[in-house]
Design a protein around this motif. Structure first.
Motif, PDB file in Angstrom:
ATOM      1  N   VAL A 184      42.751  40.345  34.209  1.00 20.52           N
ATOM      2  CA  VAL A 184      41.903  40.535  35.383  1.00 20.52           C
ATOM      3  C   VAL A 184      41.277  41.928  35.349  1.00 20.52           C
ATOM      4  CG1 VAL A 184      41.847  40.611  37.909  1.00 20.52           C
ATOM      5  CG2 VAL A 184      43.385  39.009  36.737  1.00 20.52           C
ATOM      6  N   HIS A 185      39.973  41.973  35.543  1.00 20.77           N
ATOM      7  CA  HIS A 185      39.270  43.265  35.623  1.00 20.77           C
ATOM      8  C   HIS A 185      38.057  43.114  36.526  1.00 20.77           C
ATOM      9  CE1 HIS A 185      38.152  47.269  34.659  1.00 20.77           C
ATOM     10  NE2 HIS A 185      37.200  46.992  33.804  1.00 20.77           N
ATOM     11  N   ARG A 186      37.690  44.228  37.150  1.00 23.90           N
ATOM     12  CA  ARG A 186      36.603  44.180  38.137  1.00 23.90           C
ATOM     13  C   ARG A 186      35.225  44.019  37.500  1.00 23.90           C
ATOM     14  NH1 ARG A 186      38.169  49.531  37.765  1.00 23.90           N
ATOM     15  NH2 ARG A 186      36.509  51.043  37.360  1.00 23.90           N
ATOM     16  N   VAL A 213      37.062  37.736  35.344  1.00 28.37           N
ATOM     17  CA  VAL A 213      36.134  38.825  35.651  1.00 28.37           C
ATOM     18  C   VAL A 213      34.910  38.257  36.370  1.00 28.37           C
ATOM     19  CG1 VAL A 213      36.845  40.271  33.710  1.00 28.37           C
ATOM     20  CG2 VAL A 213      35.064  38.560  33.350  1.00 28.37           C
ATOM     21  N   PRO A 214      34.247  39.005  37.239  1.00 26.86           N
ATOM     22  CA  PRO A 214      34.692  40.293  37.769  1.00 26.86           C
ATOM     23  C   PRO A 214      35.552  40.077  39.018  1.00 26.86           C
ATOM     24  CG  PRO A 214      32.449  39.847  38.472  1.00 26.86           C
ATOM     25  CD  PRO A 214      32.906  38.641  37.689  1.00 26.86           C
ATOM     26  N   MET A 235      33.407  40.161  43.795  1.00 19.70           N
ATOM     27  CA  MET A 235      32.569  41.093  44.542  1.00 19.70           C
ATOM     28  C   MET A 235      31.894  40.446  45.756  1.00 19.70           C
ATOM     29  SD  MET A 235      33.174  43.750  42.782  1.00 19.70           S
ATOM     30  CE  MET A 235      34.725  43.073  42.170  1.00 19.70           C
ATOM     31  N   ASP A 236      31.828  39.097  45.763  1.00 23.31           N
ATOM     32  CA  ASP A 236      31.200  38.389  46.872  1.00 23.31           C
ATOM     33  C   ASP A 236      32.210  37.919  47.908  1.00 23.31           C
ATOM     34  OD1 ASP A 236      28.615  38.609  45.742  1.00 23.31           O
ATOM     35  OD2 ASP A 236      29.065  36.921  44.410  1.00 23.31           O
ATOM     36  N   GLY A 237      33.483  38.238  47.683  1.00 29.14           N
ATOM     37  CA  GLY A 237      34.516  37.848  48.633  1.00 29.14           C
ATOM     38  C   GLY A 237      35.164  36.516  48.347  1.00 29.14           C
ATOM     39  N   ALA A 238      34.785  35.856  47.278  1.00 32.75           N
ATOM     40  CA  ALA A 238      35.405  34.590  46.899  1.00 32.75           C
ATOM     41  C   ALA A 238      36.776  34.865  46.283  1.00 32.75           C
ATOM     42  CB  ALA A 238      34.521  33.838  45.910  1.00 32.75           C
TER      43      ALA A 238
END
Length: 339
Positions: A184-186, A213-214, A235-238
């Motif tokens: 897992v990585h942003r 990712v991400p 990043m979208d909250g999912a």
């Protein structure tokens, strides 16, 4: 093992790879030395944090595990029977070039003519992810920050979080051990050696590693310290839940120079600036090598710590023997000095 003397030529603070090789280099120059370390055994991070992790950038060793590297360094200094103070933290250091006094938290006192600080990352601990209920999973071993025995992860569902060398190296090392392995990585960019990145792409293509990712860590699923899943969020909250038995977050170490920062030498963000040609700090007679030392162009590699150990030992020789010129000789012709 030799009795700890009241005085010595060189006090070496830190018994990791750089400190052990500094002891060898000092002994080759007939400089008496004592190894001091807060840990109960020599080896520093190699022994305490990743004894089974392969290291690939030691010259003449295509791959060597941390514990094996330390064992080899121990064999190298064995002929010199170098005294060591283990489980001792140096709290006080005072004096001047040629006459230093060191005191430890156990009340030991040592006089030395020169000091080598090989303290690695100093006092170190993991950067912990801000997850609810983390403590219970740490206590059970479901969340770990270091891999000491790969066998403990046999047939486990593993989530590795992080984007640096540690995350990459352990993902590649554990891919054949795990039942399932997530990385897992942003972002879909990892910081690592080109060869490690190539191997990661190969393992992902073969289905041995699943890149997530991400995404970032978001929560832990389970009860009573038994982990069943790791929640991640993009990043979208999912959100997504990864079925898992173990979480290995590799977000680096929080480091602290500890007492070293109070000894009067210049420091810079938990490191000690040194003169590159000698590894001497801003205080004459005190030297720093390995990860704790910094200068322009510094590489945090064990092999560079080895080089710095040799430079420091040679720079110390005129302090101990001011009237004696040091004529450099290769070990192939000089051999190991007789006891």
């Amino acid at each position: 093992m030799s009795v700890i003397p009241a005085e010595t030529d060189v006090a070496i603070i830190g018994a990791g790879p750089a400190g052990l090789f500094a002891a060898f280099q000092c002994a080759m120059l007939r400089l008496r030395c004592v190894l001091i370390d807060v840990l109960p055994e020599v080896g520093g991070q190699c022994a305490a944090l990743y004894p089974e992790k392969p290291i690939y950038d030691i010259p003449a060793c295509p791959a060597v595990e941390g514990a094996e590297l330390i064992a080899n360094l121990e064999r190298q200094i064995a002929p010199f029977d170098i005294p060591r103070l283990l489980r001792h933290r140096v709290e006080g250091l005072s004096g001047q070039r040629g006459d230093f006094s060191l005191t430890t938290d156990k009340g030991a006192h040592l006089h030395a003519k020169a000091v080598i600080i090989a303290a690695g990352a100093g006092a170190f601990g993991p950067n912990r992810p801000p997850l609810d209920g983390l403590g219970a999973y740490e206590e059970s071993g479901a969340v770990q920050y270091y891999v000491r025995r790969k066998a403990d992860f046999q047939n486990k569902r593993i989530v590795i979080a992080g984007g640096g060398d540690s995350a990459l190296d352990w993902a590649l090392s554990l891919k054949d051990t795990a039942a399932k392995l997530y990385l897992v990585h942003r972002r879909d960019r990892f910081r690592g050696a080109p060869e490690s990145l190539r191997q990661l792409d190969e393992a992902v293509a073969a289905g041995q590693i699943e890149k997530v990712v991400p995404y970032q860590l978001h929560g832990l699923q389970g009860a009573n310290g038994a982990l069943t899943g790791v929640d991640v969020i993009d990043m979208d909250g999912a959100t997504r839940t990864l079925e898992a038995d173990v979480l290995l977050p590799f977000f680096g170490l929080a480091t602290d120079l500890g007492p070293v920062a109070r000894w009067g030498m210049d420091t810079q963000r938990s490191t000690i600036p040194v003169t590159p040609s000698s590894c001497e700090t801003s205080l004459a007679g005190i030297f720093a090598i390995g990860d704790v030392a910094t200068y322009p162009g510094k590489l945090k590699l064990i092999l560079q710590g080895f080089s710095e150990a040799a430079m420091a030992a040679h720079a110390i020789h005129p302090i101990i023997y001011p009237e004696q010129a040091l004529h450099f000789e290769y070990s192939t012709s000089k051999g190991v000095p007789a006891a």
